[in-house]
Design an enzyme around this catalytic site. Structure first.
Site, PDB file in Angstrom:
ATOM      1  N   GLY A  90      -4.757   7.319  -3.796  1.00  6.25           N
ATOM      2  CA  GLY A  90      -5.879   7.472  -2.857  1.00  6.25           C
ATOM      3  C   GLY A  90      -6.706   6.206  -2.826  1.00  6.25           C
ATOM      4  O   GLY A  90      -6.516   5.290  -3.633  1.00  6.25           O
ATOM      5  N   ASP A 252       3.056   3.677  -1.807  1.00 10.81           N
ATOM      6  CA  ASP A 252       1.663   3.770  -1.340  1.00 10.81           C
ATOM      7  C   ASP A 252       1.220   2.480  -0.663  1.00 10.81           C
ATOM      8  O   ASP A 252       0.137   2.430  -0.079  1.00 10.81           O
ATOM      9  CB  ASP A 252       0.718   4.106  -2.504  1.00 10.81           C
ATOM     10  CG  ASP A 252       0.855   3.132  -3.660  1.00 10.81           C
ATOM     11  OD1 ASP A 252       1.972   3.008  -4.192  1.00 10.81           O
ATOM     12  OD2 ASP A 252      -0.140   2.496  -4.014  1.00 10.81           O
TER      13      ASP A 252
HETATM   14  P1  AMP Z   1      -3.095  -1.447  -5.390  1.00 12.03           P
HETATM   15  O1  AMP Z   1      -2.407  -1.980  -6.595  1.00 12.03           O
HETATM   16  O2  AMP Z   1      -4.242  -2.313  -4.909  1.00 12.03           O
HETATM   17  O3  AMP Z   1      -2.162  -1.093  -4.288  1.00 12.03           O
HETATM   18  O4  AMP Z   1      -3.800  -0.106  -5.863  1.00 12.03           O
HETATM   19  C1  AMP Z   1      -3.145   1.016  -6.417  1.00 12.03           C
HETATM   20  C2  AMP Z   1      -4.144   2.132  -6.597  1.00 12.03           C
HETATM   21  O5  AMP Z   1      -5.174   1.744  -7.526  1.00 12.03           O
HETATM   22  C3  AMP Z   1      -4.876   2.566  -5.341  1.00 12.03           C
HETATM   23  O6  AMP Z   1      -5.119   3.932  -5.439  1.00 12.03           O
HETATM   24  C4  AMP Z   1      -6.151   1.760  -5.420  1.00 12.03           C
HETATM   25  O7  AMP Z   1      -7.195   2.336  -4.675  1.00 12.03           O
HETATM   26  C5  AMP Z   1      -6.449   1.798  -6.911  1.00 12.03           C
HETATM   27  N1  AMP Z   1      -7.244   0.647  -7.355  1.00 12.03           N
HETATM   28  C6  AMP Z   1      -6.847  -0.635  -7.476  1.00 12.03           C
HETATM   29  N2  AMP Z   1      -7.849  -1.413  -7.929  1.00 12.03           N
HETATM   30  C7  AMP Z   1      -8.915  -0.592  -8.114  1.00 12.03           C
HETATM   31  C8  AMP Z   1     -10.263  -0.786  -8.568  1.00 12.03           C
HETATM   32  N3  AMP Z   1     -10.703  -1.980  -8.938  1.00 12.03           N
HETATM   33  N4  AMP Z   1     -11.051   0.288  -8.592  1.00 12.03           N
HETATM   34  C9  AMP Z   1     -10.622   1.505  -8.235  1.00 12.03           C
HETATM   35  N5  AMP Z   1      -9.380   1.752  -7.809  1.00 12.03           N
HETATM   36  C10 AMP Z   1      -8.532   0.723  -7.741  1.00 12.03           C
HETATM   37 MG    MG Z   2      -2.260  -0.197  -2.640  1.00  8.55          MG
END
Ligand code: AMP
Ligand code: MG
Length: 487
Positions: A90, A252
């Site tokens: 999410g 995702d």
């Molecule tokens: P990503 O690696 O950016 O595709 O993120 C994977 C998941 O981790 C997603 O659900 C993001 O919203 C969550 N996410 C990544 N970085 C953060 C952060 N600094 N704070 C909260 N959620 C994060």
């Molecule tokens: Mg992502």
């Protein structure tokens, strides 16, 4: 041209209700200031580019202000990360502020990345750092200019808010534009949580908003899946032809629209290397450059599994079978163009494969090779390029076949060939070291380099006087930068 307060909203995803997303307000970052804005992305919303310089622009895209019509929502989804199912992901640090529509009637999701914590933040702080926001901004706008489907970036807003990664950094926000933020992982979430009604609501929304032509087919969901397979085959062919490595092809991070989505430790190849791994946490090389092709299919089969409530397994399997041949046809077509060829011959595939093998052995600069191949007539061009290769005999044999092939191709007018080739072979690409230099300057408060690099990459096929240094091979230090996954 519109002023900022004249944007009009129609928040169709928000209207699907609380089962699909949650209302969350952005948490502002301190002392917001404009780092960079994209006039081309602003034009998608009919915004006058001059408004980027006004204080209200930085306030709107840093969580300090909100349009009355905006309805910020955090979307829920799940997905397969490195092949393993993660039941709840999410929007942990991004919010869908709303859907703005332009005078042509096109809807654009306004997604604010780095907007603070949400119910899906898990252990995260909800923030994005300046470095990763600049990288996503530059990559989206650079891919767009190369003709590779992608989400867009309107702006990056910097701040004085501290955030902790490996060291202390500053928070930033990126405003991402996309016709949709629905991911493969959205369908997986409702499938694995066994909520057929909500999955149907999601499916009908996506069909009606993004695949309306499929509604006229006897099996709309199957027609949509087929379209998604076709778009992904074409997208990944473009990544491979232009040397783009996404780095984190988790489901995702896969857009239902078949566009490049969610930029992390991505890279454009400098030296050609089929086994290149841009994400240094990817120990197994699951998302290495050449693995992107089979992973594209793997991800589509994960989506297919989630669509089994709507489509027969047999039809899904048959449709998945289209991926690889479509990929190959697009890829070969692109590579022929990059070689300046306008016709097709049976041996072209081998011609391309042999060239890549020679490049791999010698670490030849992937982008510049094709650019220089178009500079002169084939015979002269290959003579000038041969010193870059290690297996000179092998290259000479390839060059002889290439020149003969080019001669058979029909149009041998070099002036025309040069124009044709330069129109598909960029002179400027977003090399990691160029991004890094711009980030280093931005981190000390100087945004001129980010803006200049963005401007150069907005017109990658045209030689720009005074910008020669952006077209050079990277220095040795610039080839081995480790891009942190924490962003
Ligand atoms: P990503 O690696 O950016 O595709 O993120 C994977 C998941 O981790 C997603 O659900 C993001 O919203 C969550 N996410 C990544 N970085 C953060 C952060 N600094 N704070 C909260 N959620 C994060
Ligand atoms: Mg992502």
């Amino acid at each position: 041209m519109k002023a900022l307060d004249e944007l009009t909203f129609d928040n169709r995803f928000a209207r699907l209700g609380d089962a699909l997303s949650t209302h969350v307000l952005p948490e502002p970052i301190a002392e917001p200031c404009l780092v960079v804005a994209s006039p081309a992305a602003m034009a998608l919303l009919d915004l006058d580019p001059a408004v980027a310089e006004t204080p209200v622009f930085a306030e709107l895209f840093s969580g300090h202000k909100l349009w009355a019509e905006a309805e910020p929502r955090a979307m829920v989804y799940s997905g397969h990360q490195f092949g393993v199912y993660n039941p709840q992901l999410g929007d942990g640090r991004g919010l869908l502020l709303g859907e703005a529509y332009n005078e042509a009637g096109e809807h654009w999701d306004l997604h604010l990345k780095g907007a603070g914590q949400t119910p899906y933040s898990r252990m995260g702080d909800g923030r994005a750092v300046l470095r990763s926001s600049i990288r996503e901004f530059l990559a989206s706008e650079a891919l767009q200019a190369l003709g590779i489907p992608t989400t867009r970036a309107l702006c990056v807003i910097g701040s004085s808010t501290p955030v902790w990664r490996e060291k202390q950094e500053r928070a930033a926000m990126l405003l991402r534009l996309s016709p949709s933020h629905v991911r493969f992982g959205h369908f997986e979430y409702f499938y694995y949580t066994k909520r057929p009604e909500q999955q149907k609501a999601l499916g009908e929304h996506v069909l009606a908003m993004h695949f309306p032509e499929c509604l006229e087919q006897p099996e709309p969901y199957l027609a949509m899946f087929r379209e998604i397979v076709e778009r992904n085959a074409e997208l990944i062919a473009k990544w491979q032809a232009y040397g783009f490595c996404h780095g984190v092809m988790n489901t995702d991070n896969m857009s239902i629209l078949g566009i490049t989505f969610d930029f992390g430790p991505f890279a454009f190849l400098d030296d050609f290397d089929a086994h290149f791994i841009c994400n240094h946490s990817d120990d197994q090389g699951r998302y290495s450059f050449s693995n992107q092709v089979p992973i594209g299919q793997w991800n589509l089969s994960a989506l297919a599994q989630a669509l089994t409530p709507f489509i027969s397994v047999e039809a899904l399997r048959e449709t998945l079978g289209l991926y690889f041949p479509l990929y190959q046809a697009h890829y070969l077509d692109l590579m022929r163009r990059r070689l300046g060829l306008t016709t097709a011959e049976d041996d072209d595939q081998t011609l391309v494969e042999n060239l890549l093998q020679l490049m791999q052995n010698a670490g030849v600069d992937y982008s510049l090779f094709f650019r220089r191949l178009g500079d002169h007539a084939p015979e002269l061009a290959v003579t000038r390029l041969r010193d870059d290769f290690v297996d000179i005999k092998g290259f000479d044999a390839w060059a002889e076949r290439y020149c003969a092939r080019a001669a058979r191709d029909g149009d041998n007018d070099q002036a025309r060939r040069r124009i044709r080739m330069h129109a598909v072979n960029p002179l400027y690409i977003l090399r990691n070291y160029l991004a890094q230099k711009a980030i280093d300057a931005a981190q000390s408060g100087d945004y001129a380099e980010v803006r200049r690099l963005h401007a150069v990459l907005s017109d990658p096929f045209t030689e720009q006087p005074g910008m020669e240094r952006y077209a050079e091979r990277p220095p040795e230090w610039g080839k081995h930068l480790e891009i942190s996954c924490s962003s």
